[in-house]
Design a protein around this motif. Sequence first.
Motif, PDB file in Angstrom:
ATOM      1  N   ARG A  71      10.983  11.828  -8.942  1.00  0.00           N
ATOM      2  CA  ARG A  71      11.620  11.658 -10.239  1.00  0.00           C
ATOM      3  C   ARG A  71      11.267  12.972 -10.974  1.00  0.00           C
ATOM      4  N   PHE A  72      12.242  13.576 -11.777  1.00  0.00           N
ATOM      5  CA  PHE A  72      11.864  14.732 -12.432  1.00  0.00           C
ATOM      6  C   PHE A  72      12.185  14.568 -13.819  1.00  0.00           C
ATOM      7  N   ASP A  73      11.506  15.588 -14.776  1.00  0.00           N
ATOM      8  CA  ASP A  73      11.449  15.481 -16.162  1.00  0.00           C
ATOM      9  C   ASP A  73      12.300  16.576 -16.726  1.00  0.00           C
ATOM     10  N   SER A  74      13.219  16.179 -17.391  1.00  0.00           N
ATOM     11  CA  SER A  74      14.161  17.285 -17.871  1.00  0.00           C
ATOM     12  C   SER A  74      13.446  17.957 -18.922  1.00  0.00           C
ATOM     13  N   GLN A  75      12.212  17.691 -19.792  1.00  0.00           N
ATOM     14  CA  GLN A  75      11.773  18.572 -20.641  1.00  0.00           C
ATOM     15  C   GLN A  75      11.408  19.949 -20.037  1.00  0.00           C
ATOM     16  N   HIS A  76      10.772  19.718 -18.973  1.00  0.00           N
ATOM     17  CA  HIS A  76      10.228  21.001 -18.270  1.00  0.00           C
ATOM     18  C   HIS A  76      11.350  21.927 -17.883  1.00  0.00           C
ATOM     19  N   PHE A  77      12.424  21.367 -17.223  1.00  0.00           N
ATOM     20  CA  PHE A  77      13.180  22.126 -16.522  1.00  0.00           C
ATOM     21  C   PHE A  77      14.397  22.508 -17.499  1.00  0.00           C
ATOM     22  N   LEU A  78      14.713  21.907 -18.659  1.00  0.00           N
ATOM     23  CA  LEU A  78      15.867  22.141 -19.536  1.00  0.00           C
ATOM     24  C   LEU A  78      15.231  22.606 -20.916  1.00  0.00           C
ATOM     25  N   PHE A 133       0.813  -1.056  -0.009  1.00  0.00           N
ATOM     26  CA  PHE A 133      -0.033   0.126   0.180  1.00  0.00           C
ATOM     27  C   PHE A 133       1.112   1.232   0.015  1.00  0.00           C
ATOM     28  N   GLY A 134       0.366   2.180  -0.891  1.00  0.00           N
ATOM     29  CA  GLY A 134       1.348   3.452  -0.812  1.00  0.00           C
ATOM     30  C   GLY A 134       0.420   4.593  -1.433  1.00  0.00           C
ATOM     31  N   ALA A 135       1.315   5.488  -1.888  1.00  0.00           N
ATOM     32  CA  ALA A 135       0.468   6.818  -2.614  1.00  0.00           C
ATOM     33  C   ALA A 135       1.656   7.177  -3.530  1.00  0.00           C
ATOM     34  N   THR A 136       1.007   7.904  -4.827  1.00  0.00           N
ATOM     35  CA  THR A 136       1.897   8.630  -5.546  1.00  0.00           C
ATOM     36  C   THR A 136       1.300  10.100  -5.817  1.00  0.00           C
ATOM     37  N   VAL A 137       2.335  10.867  -6.182  1.00  0.00           N
ATOM     38  CA  VAL A 137       1.850  12.451  -6.491  1.00  0.00           C
ATOM     39  C   VAL A 137       2.408  12.679  -7.744  1.00  0.00           C
ATOM     40  N   LYS A 138       1.878  13.203  -8.806  1.00  0.00           N
ATOM     41  CA  LYS A 138       2.227  13.343 -10.085  1.00  0.00           C
ATOM     42  C   LYS A 138       1.698  14.784 -10.710  1.00  0.00           C
ATOM     43  N   LYS A 139       2.581  15.592 -11.475  1.00  0.00           N
ATOM     44  CA  LYS A 139       2.380  16.575 -12.087  1.00  0.00           C
ATOM     45  C   LYS A 139       2.919  16.092 -13.422  1.00  0.00           C
ATOM     46  N   ALA A 140       1.849  16.028 -14.548  1.00  0.00           N
ATOM     47  CA  ALA A 140       2.561  15.340 -15.888  1.00  0.00           C
ATOM     48  C   ALA A 140       3.412  16.155 -16.625  1.00  0.00           C
ATOM     49  N   GLY A 141       4.606  15.724 -16.960  1.00  0.00           N
ATOM     50  CA  GLY A 141       5.600  16.287 -17.702  1.00  0.00           C
ATOM     51  C   GLY A 141       6.238  17.066 -16.813  1.00  0.00           C
ATOM     52  N   VAL A 142       6.306  17.130 -15.530  1.00  0.00           N
ATOM     53  CA  VAL A 142       7.047  17.719 -14.663  1.00  0.00           C
ATOM     54  C   VAL A 142       7.734  17.124 -13.593  1.00  0.00           C
ATOM     55  N   TRP A 143       7.166  16.227 -12.671  1.00  0.00           N
ATOM     56  CA  TRP A 143       7.734  15.367 -11.906  1.00  0.00           C
ATOM     57  C   TRP A 143       6.702  14.466 -11.134  1.00  0.00           C
ATOM     58  N   ASP A 144       7.138  13.277 -10.773  1.00  0.00           N
ATOM     59  CA  ASP A 144       6.456  12.604  -9.973  1.00  0.00           C
ATOM     60  C   ASP A 144       7.107  11.630  -8.863  1.00  0.00           C
ATOM     61  N   ALA A 145       6.365  11.216  -7.699  1.00  0.00           N
ATOM     62  CA  ALA A 145       6.733  10.892  -6.665  1.00  0.00           C
ATOM     63  C   ALA A 145       6.162   9.476  -6.168  1.00  0.00           C
ATOM     64  N   MET A 146       6.711   8.755  -5.165  1.00  0.00           N
ATOM     65  CA  MET A 146       6.075   7.647  -4.771  1.00  0.00           C
ATOM     66  C   MET A 146       6.647   7.031  -3.345  1.00  0.00           C
ATOM     67  N   VAL A 147       5.539   6.739  -2.612  1.00  0.00           N
ATOM     68  CA  VAL A 147       5.985   6.150  -1.329  1.00  0.00           C
ATOM     69  C   VAL A 147       5.265   4.740  -1.345  1.00  0.00           C
ATOM     70  N   TYR A 148       5.701   3.603  -1.015  1.00  0.00           N
ATOM     71  CA  TYR A 148       5.180   2.429  -1.133  1.00  0.00           C
ATOM     72  C   TYR A 148       5.891   1.355  -0.101  1.00  0.00           C
ATOM     73  N   PHE A 149       4.970   0.479   0.401  1.00  0.00           N
ATOM     74  CA  PHE A 149       5.381  -0.194   1.607  1.00  0.00           C
ATOM     75  C   PHE A 149       4.644  -1.769   1.780  1.00  0.00           C
ATOM     76  N   ASP A 150       5.265  -2.809   1.611  1.00  0.00           N
ATOM     77  CA  ASP A 150       4.724  -4.237   1.872  1.00  0.00           C
ATOM     78  C   ASP A 150       4.471  -4.418   3.217  1.00  0.00           C
ATOM     79  N   PHE A 151       3.040  -4.429   3.737  1.00  0.00           N
ATOM     80  CA  PHE A 151       2.901  -4.773   5.171  1.00  0.00           C
ATOM     81  C   PHE A 151       3.135  -6.242   5.434  1.00  0.00           C
ATOM     82  N   GLU A 152       3.106  -6.977   4.534  1.00  0.00           N
ATOM     83  CA  GLU A 152       2.920  -8.575   4.646  1.00  0.00           C
ATOM     84  C   GLU A 152       4.571  -9.068   5.197  1.00  0.00           C
ATOM     85  N   SER A 153       5.492  -8.416   4.175  1.00  0.00           N
ATOM     86  CA  SER A 153       6.932  -8.853   4.459  1.00  0.00           C
ATOM     87  C   SER A 153       7.524  -7.738   5.268  1.00  0.00           C
ATOM     88  N   LYS A 154       6.784  -6.657   5.790  1.00  0.00           N
ATOM     89  CA  LYS A 154       7.198  -5.341   6.681  1.00  0.00           C
ATOM     90  C   LYS A 154       8.849  -4.838   5.862  1.00  0.00           C
TER      91      LYS A 154
END
Length: 391
Positions: free
Chosen positions: A100-107, A71-92
């Motif tokens: 993660r950053f997209d160079s097209q937007h920044f450069l 279970f986890g969550a993602t945050v994304k702004k298409a073409g700019v950046w995205d991020a993720m946090v993800y954890f398996d509570f079964e295997s702990k």
Amino acid sequence: MRPLALAALSVFCSTAALPVFAEEGAQAWPPKFTFSDETEVALTGNFAWDKAEFAGHPRLEDNEGLRRREFGATVKKAGVWDAMVYFDFESKSWLDVFVRFDSQHFLGRDVGKLRVGYMKVPVGLEGVTSSRAGTFMELASPIQAIYQGRRTGVEWTLEQDHALFQLGGYGGKDLQGDNPGQTYAARAAWTPRKAAGDVLHLGIAASRENPQGWTDGRGVQFDPTARLRARPGTNLTDTRLVDTGSLAPVNHIQRTGLEGIWIKGPVSMQGELLRADIARDDGLADFTAEGGYLAASWLLTGESRVYSSGNVANPKPANGYGAVELAARYSTLDLDDGPVNGGRQHDWTFGANWYLTPYVKLQANYVRANATRNGATSRPEIVEVRAQVHF
């Protein structure tokens, strides 16, 4: 490295909170929220229940239970950046934790994407495939033994029409506080065909891991070590029929892999050759492990396996009754080299998958394993099933 995960989680919370008063809409399933600045916040999860029954020799104990509670969550702004946090509570254990950053937007031009955080080291195609997208219930034995897993670091990826390049550097311990050391990895793939239902992917990957020793809380020093082993086709047993044991002290580990994917309509094939070369200290002989697998699948209902960013994903059902797939895989692993008698194992796995919806999947596998170690032969057979919900 635990502070990294907590920091990333804080980024999620703050990013989601900032535009909350400008929210434009919410999607019920999969759970997703879209805000006025086009930022998307989504929940993600993968839950799998397995049951396995054994026959043959040795007669392993039948078992059933949860295989994954991710279970986890993602945050994304298409073409700019995205991020993720993800954890398996079964295997702990922590799974992906990154930004993660997209160079097209920044450069102003595309020179690739830069990812920072905790991620999979890209040597072992089946290993870097999402756990929700596996054609078979478990990884092939050479992937289990040789694939390195996740590490904390920085990774650059450039995807073009007919090529894919990845470079990564990773250091310190993993997010569980284990595996101290540094790793450098590279992957390249040629994709002369890359259209829906028509894919040819040929790749090569390599890494060098420099493991470090560590000292426990009592001041006891431990040498850098390595251990290669594999289960016989299911994670519902702790039995390993092939196992090198500890190979300490280790100077470095080199992993190399050749990978291929071919998709033509409802038919596809995938294969890998993997090798690990372990250099040891104190005058001990170096060790080499080798293995590979070849898999084929046929979607009886006419869909194609999805290919994106150098990897495969579940097919999207084209009918109300879902998509049905038959698959077969042969794998082999050799952990015998010089004085190290880790054993040799080869397996046949036959599978049937029913993708009821894009979020519900039923799987059944029959595994026939054959392992020889120190002159003793084992031939277990496994029948296993899985019910999986993911989003």
